[in-house]
Scaffold this active site. Structure first.
Site, PDB file in Angstrom:
ATOM      1  N   SER A  10      -5.382 -17.096  23.801  1.00  0.00           N
ATOM      2  CA  SER A  10      -6.407 -16.443  23.554  1.00  0.00           C
ATOM      3  C   SER A  10      -7.020 -17.193  22.771  1.00  0.00           C
ATOM      4  O   SER A  10      -7.133 -17.065  22.105  1.00  0.00           O
ATOM      5  CB  SER A  10      -5.430 -14.944  24.013  1.00  0.00           C
ATOM      6  N   LYS A  43      -7.620 -18.868  27.603  1.00  0.00           N
ATOM      7  CA  LYS A  43      -8.385 -17.636  27.857  1.00  0.00           C
ATOM      8  C   LYS A  43      -8.974 -17.408  26.691  1.00  0.00           C
ATOM      9  O   LYS A  43      -8.709 -17.642  25.469  1.00  0.00           O
ATOM     10  CB  LYS A  43      -7.439 -17.072  28.211  1.00  0.00           C
ATOM     11  N   LYS A  84     -11.925 -15.282  25.704  1.00  0.00           N
ATOM     12  CA  LYS A  84     -12.744 -14.010  25.591  1.00  0.00           C
ATOM     13  C   LYS A  84     -14.201 -13.630  25.720  1.00  0.00           C
ATOM     14  O   LYS A  84     -15.065 -14.637  25.119  1.00  0.00           O
ATOM     15  CB  LYS A  84     -12.303 -13.004  23.871  1.00  0.00           C
ATOM     16  N   ASP A 107     -11.245 -12.774  29.768  1.00  0.00           N
ATOM     17  CA  ASP A 107     -11.024 -11.546  29.737  1.00  0.00           C
ATOM     18  C   ASP A 107     -11.955 -11.355  28.681  1.00  0.00           C
ATOM     19  O   ASP A 107     -12.530 -11.678  27.316  1.00  0.00           O
ATOM     20  CB  ASP A 107      -9.722 -11.597  28.479  1.00  0.00           C
ATOM     21  N   GLU A 127      -9.964 -11.027  34.186  1.00  0.00           N
ATOM     22  CA  GLU A 127      -8.901 -10.514  33.896  1.00  0.00           C
ATOM     23  C   GLU A 127     -10.008  -8.806  32.963  1.00  0.00           C
ATOM     24  O   GLU A 127     -11.077  -9.410  32.478  1.00  0.00           O
ATOM     25  CB  GLU A 127      -8.744 -10.640  32.534  1.00  0.00           C
ATOM     26  N   ASP A 132      -5.464  -6.064  33.921  1.00  0.00           N
ATOM     27  CA  ASP A 132      -4.727  -5.523  32.240  1.00  0.00           C
ATOM     28  C   ASP A 132      -4.337  -4.063  32.334  1.00  0.00           C
ATOM     29  O   ASP A 132      -3.917  -3.291  31.988  1.00  0.00           O
ATOM     30  CB  ASP A 132      -5.248  -6.571  31.571  1.00  0.00           C
ATOM     31  N   LYS A 191       1.762  -6.620  30.569  1.00  0.00           N
ATOM     32  CA  LYS A 191       2.696  -6.059  29.040  1.00  0.00           C
ATOM     33  C   LYS A 191       3.501  -4.736  28.594  1.00  0.00           C
ATOM     34  O   LYS A 191       3.189  -4.076  29.088  1.00  0.00           O
ATOM     35  CB  LYS A 191       1.395  -5.674  28.299  1.00  0.00           C
ATOM     36  N   GLY A 249      -0.367 -10.398  25.917  1.00  0.00           N
ATOM     37  CA  GLY A 249       0.221  -9.995  24.135  1.00  0.00           C
ATOM     38  C   GLY A 249      -0.109  -9.584  23.685  1.00  0.00           C
ATOM     39  O   GLY A 249      -1.144  -8.909  24.487  1.00  0.00           O
TER      40      GLY A 249
HETATM   41  O1  SMG Z   1      -0.988 -11.743  21.634  1.00  0.00           O
HETATM   42  O2  SMG Z   1      -1.933 -13.395  21.995  1.00  0.00           O
HETATM   43  C1  SMG Z   1      -1.998 -12.418  22.657  1.00  0.00           C
HETATM   44  C2  SMG Z   1      -3.227 -11.615  22.672  1.00  0.00           C
HETATM   45  C3  SMG Z   1      -3.896 -12.410  23.225  1.00  0.00           C
HETATM   46  O3  SMG Z   1      -6.279 -11.868  24.036  1.00  0.00           O
HETATM   47  C4  SMG Z   1      -4.986 -11.040  24.134  1.00  0.00           C
HETATM   48  N1  SMG Z   1      -4.518  -9.824  24.494  1.00  0.00           N
HETATM   49  O4  SMG Z   1      -6.540  -8.150  26.379  1.00  0.00           O
HETATM   50  O5  SMG Z   1      -5.240  -9.410  26.815  1.00  0.00           O
HETATM   51  C5  SMG Z   1      -5.025  -8.322  26.235  1.00  0.00           C
HETATM   52  C6  SMG Z   1      -5.861  -8.979  24.733  1.00  0.00           C
HETATM   53  C7  SMG Z   1      -5.976  -7.413  24.024  1.00  0.00           C
HETATM   54  C8  SMG Z   1      -5.213  -7.808  22.676  1.00  0.00           C
HETATM   55  S1  SMG Z   1      -5.382  -6.494  21.542  1.00  0.00           S
HETATM   56  C9  SMG Z   1      -4.896  -6.639  19.669  1.00  0.00           C
HETATM   57 MG    MG Z   2      -6.714  -8.571  28.853  1.00  0.00          MG
END
Ligand code: SMG
Ligand code: MG
Length: 374
Positions: free
Chosen positions: A134, A160, A162, A187, A212, A237, A261, A289
């Protein structure tokens, strides 16, 4: 199994690089770890709640409070089976991340005692899992391309990005132009509204795996409406907090893919139910994650080895997050992480290192909180 006491540890770990999402920038993790001390043995759990309630309403200080005041006391000193944990905690509404951490520690204790790994318990069908990474919001496109290039060189099998309003079509276009048809998804962490449907449809031409959580978590019906106006599959998510929520969202047509998750849904057992709901309905799932340490990563990688996890997860290697992990590090090999095979989570906590980064700890047992430090 009987839970005699729970050790709580708060640690601080710096991230190797700042991680920016549509809701903020994170440079370190303040992690709550639990060690369940049971009559069968000990087990570890990790709480994925962030320092601030920005990804969801949960945050680490609140999770600690509800665990000490409401959740752990309900489980102490009584005979319980693992399947009962969620049911016993159910009268306490919400707080899924806190509940998940407690259930995880008990699951680890039970499986370690039984000599069974998380992977075996979940019915894992793979010995290693495909990994994506990510990539946070960057301050410029050249910097983003450099980061993405580094991850692709390291072997990650899917990227991915953001996104947020003002950082969406251009970064996606730039990554496609530079890196060709690499598996790519985005995402938004709830940053858009249904009024942005036309704009989000501009992403359709880039052949993304999925988009996402574009809209706020409560707006499940709006996701179904959006899905009729964009070709890119919608993945939920934040909206998916339980197996029931997953089944409802699928029936509404709000998502074509689901990110699981375990923390967000209240634990690995609920996560397994969501997996089963999705397999039954032909909905692909993948492991999300929350910047986990080696403890959470071990459980996530094991669950991601279940058959329904058909897309690469946000299960990146330890060095994507931390200079030094609190367990033996997870290392990427040909874009994959190995599923631990030893009993329970199958990783060993480096207790000396853990203690050196602990800023608060305490034990909750029959006599209440004791030995609090920090
Ligand atoms: O653990 O690699 C990881 C982060 C993956 O982008 C990620 N998580 O919305 O999916 C999501 C975000 C939330 C992160 S907030 C700590
Ligand atoms: Mg997400």
């Amino acid at each position: 199994m009987k839970l005699n006491s729970v050790e709580l540890h708060r640690i601080k770990l710096s991230l190797v690089a700042p991680f920016e999402t549509s809701f903020g920038v994170q440079t370190e993790r303040d992690v709550l770890l639990l060690k369940a001390i049971t009559d069968a043995g000990e087990g570890w759990g990790e709480c994925v709640a962030g320092e601030e309630p920005t990804y969801s309403s949960e945050y680490v200080e609140g999770a600690q409070e509800v665990l000490i005041r409401h959740l752990i006391p309900r489980l102490l000193n009584r005979e319980i089976s693992l399947a009962d944990v969620a049911r016993i905690l159910r009268p306490i509404h919400g707080h899924n991340m806190a509940k998940a951490a407690l259930e995880m520690a008990m699951l680890d204790a039970e499986l370690r005692a039984d000599g069974k790994s998380f992977g075996q318990f979940f019915g894992a069908t793979r010995t290693a899992v495909d990994c994506g990474v990510s990539v946070g919001i960057h301050s410029s496109i050249p910097e983003l391309l450099q980061t993405v290039g580094g991850y692709l060189d390291a072997g990650y099998l899917r990227i991915k990005l953001k996104i947020k309003p003002g950082w969406d079509v251009e970064p996606v276009r730039a990554v496609r132009e530079r890196f060709g048809d690499v598996p790519l998804q985005v995402d938004a962490n709830t940053a858009y509204s249904l009024a942005d449907a036309k704009h989000l449809a501009e992403l359709d031409r880039f052949d993304l795996l999925l988009i996402e959580q574009p809209l706020p978590e409560e707006e499940v019906l709006a996701h179904a409406k959006l899905a009729r106006n964009v070709k890119t599959p919608i993945c939920l998510d934040e909206s998916i907090t339980s197996a029931q929520a997953a089944a409802d969202a699928i029936e509404l047509g709000a998502c074509q893919v689901i990110n699981i998750k375990p923390g967000r849904v209240g634990g690995y057992l609920e996560g397994r139910k969501i997996h089963d709901v999705c397999v039954e309905r032909g909905i692909p799932v993948w492991m999300g994650g929350m910047l986990e340490t080696g403890i959470g990563r071990a459980g996530n990688v094991a669950m991601a080895a279940m058959p329904g996890f058909t897309l690469p997860g946000d299960t990146s290697a330890s060095d994507r997050y931390y200079h030094r992990d609190i367990t033996e590090p997870f290392v990427l090999q040909d874009g994959r992480l190995k599923v631990p095979t030893r009993p329970g989570l199958g990783v060993t906590v480096d207790r000396e290192y853990l203690d050196s980064i602990t800023f608060w700890s305490g034990t909750l047992g029959r006599g209440g909180m004791s030995a609090a430090s920090g």
